[in-house]
Design a protein around this motif. Sequence first.
Motif, PDB file in Angstrom:
ATOM      1  N   VAL A  19       0.835  -1.202   0.000  1.00 14.47           N
ATOM      2  CA  VAL A  19       0.000   0.000   0.000  1.00 14.47           C
ATOM      3  C   VAL A  19       0.869   1.250   0.000  1.00 14.47           C
ATOM      4  O   VAL A  19       0.623   2.200  -0.749  1.00 14.47           O
ATOM      5  N   MET A  20       1.910   1.267   0.831  1.00 13.14           N
ATOM      6  CA  MET A  20       2.802   2.432   0.875  1.00 13.14           C
ATOM      7  C   MET A  20       3.504   2.637  -0.457  1.00 13.14           C
ATOM      8  O   MET A  20       3.683   3.770  -0.906  1.00 13.14           O
ATOM      9  N   GLU A  22       2.371   1.791  -3.466  1.00 14.16           N
ATOM     10  CA  GLU A  22       1.395   2.308  -4.425  1.00 14.16           C
ATOM     11  C   GLU A  22       1.117   3.789  -4.180  1.00 14.16           C
ATOM     12  O   GLU A  22       0.979   4.558  -5.122  1.00 14.16           O
ATOM     13  N   TYR A  23       1.030   4.191  -2.934  1.00 10.87           N
ATOM     14  CA  TYR A  23       0.796   5.614  -2.647  1.00 10.87           C
ATOM     15  C   TYR A  23       1.998   6.456  -3.033  1.00 10.87           C
ATOM     16  O   TYR A  23       1.849   7.581  -3.489  1.00 10.87           O
ATOM     17  N   ARG A  24       3.196   5.936  -2.845  1.00  6.07           N
ATOM     18  CA  ARG A  24       4.398   6.673  -3.217  1.00  6.07           C
ATOM     19  C   ARG A  24       4.477   6.847  -4.731  1.00  6.07           C
ATOM     20  O   ARG A  24       4.908   7.877  -5.224  1.00  6.07           O
ATOM     21  N   GLY A  26       1.884   7.048  -6.664  1.00  4.22           N
ATOM     22  CA  GLY A  26       0.739   7.815  -7.113  1.00  4.22           C
ATOM     23  C   GLY A  26      -0.358   6.984  -7.739  1.00  4.22           C
ATOM     24  O   GLY A  26      -1.180   7.499  -8.479  1.00  4.22           O
ATOM     25  N   ASN A  27      -0.377   5.689  -7.453  1.00 10.19           N
ATOM     26  CA  ASN A  27      -1.377   4.789  -8.043  1.00 10.19           C
ATOM     27  C   ASN A  27      -2.472   4.413  -7.060  1.00 10.19           C
ATOM     28  O   ASN A  27      -3.057   3.347  -7.153  1.00 10.19           O
ATOM     29  N   GLN A  28      -2.784   5.286  -6.110  1.00  6.28           N
ATOM     30  CA  GLN A  28      -3.730   4.917  -5.067  1.00  6.28           C
ATOM     31  C   GLN A  28      -5.174   4.837  -5.559  1.00  6.28           C
ATOM     32  O   GLN A  28      -6.020   4.307  -4.873  1.00  6.28           O
ATOM     33  N   LYS A  29      -5.469   5.327  -6.732  1.00  4.32           N
ATOM     34  CA  LYS A  29      -6.838   5.314  -7.253  1.00  4.32           C
ATOM     35  C   LYS A  29      -7.160   4.049  -8.046  1.00  4.32           C
ATOM     36  O   LYS A  29      -8.286   3.885  -8.495  1.00  4.32           O
ATOM     37  N   ALA A  33      -4.889  -1.292  -5.934  1.00 13.71           N
ATOM     38  CA  ALA A  33      -4.402  -0.649  -4.714  1.00 13.71           C
ATOM     39  C   ALA A  33      -5.512  -0.535  -3.675  1.00 13.71           C
ATOM     40  O   ALA A  33      -5.268  -0.731  -2.478  1.00 13.71           O
ATOM     41  N   GLN A  34      -6.726  -0.252  -4.123  1.00 16.66           N
ATOM     42  CA  GLN A  34      -7.836  -0.154  -3.177  1.00 16.66           C
ATOM     43  C   GLN A  34      -8.178  -1.513  -2.578  1.00 16.66           C
ATOM     44  O   GLN A  34      -8.493  -1.608  -1.388  1.00 16.66           O
ATOM     45  N   MET A  37      -5.562  -2.293  -0.004  1.00 19.66           N
ATOM     46  CA  MET A  37      -5.814  -1.492   1.187  1.00 19.66           C
ATOM     47  C   MET A  37      -6.907  -2.136   2.037  1.00 19.66           C
ATOM     48  O   MET A  37      -6.791  -2.218   3.263  1.00 19.66           O
TER      49      MET A  37
END
Length: 54
Positions: A19-20, A22-24, A26-29, A33-34, A37
């Motif tokens: 998760v970290m 993916e957020y780094r 910029g693919n959190q959407k 990734a969801q 999470m």
Amino acid sequence: MKIFSIILGVLVILSWLFVMREYRNGNQKTIKAQNVMLVACLLTLLMTIMQFFY
């Protein structure tokens, strides 16, 4: 039960690291990734409940 707890702990750590990452990046959407999470939250909740009872 200890082996299950160890495996669950490793899975929690790996899922939160993913998760970290993916957020780094910029693919959190993304759906992937969801979903990870959601799995990380559920595994953390399960680990917390197990810690409470055992």
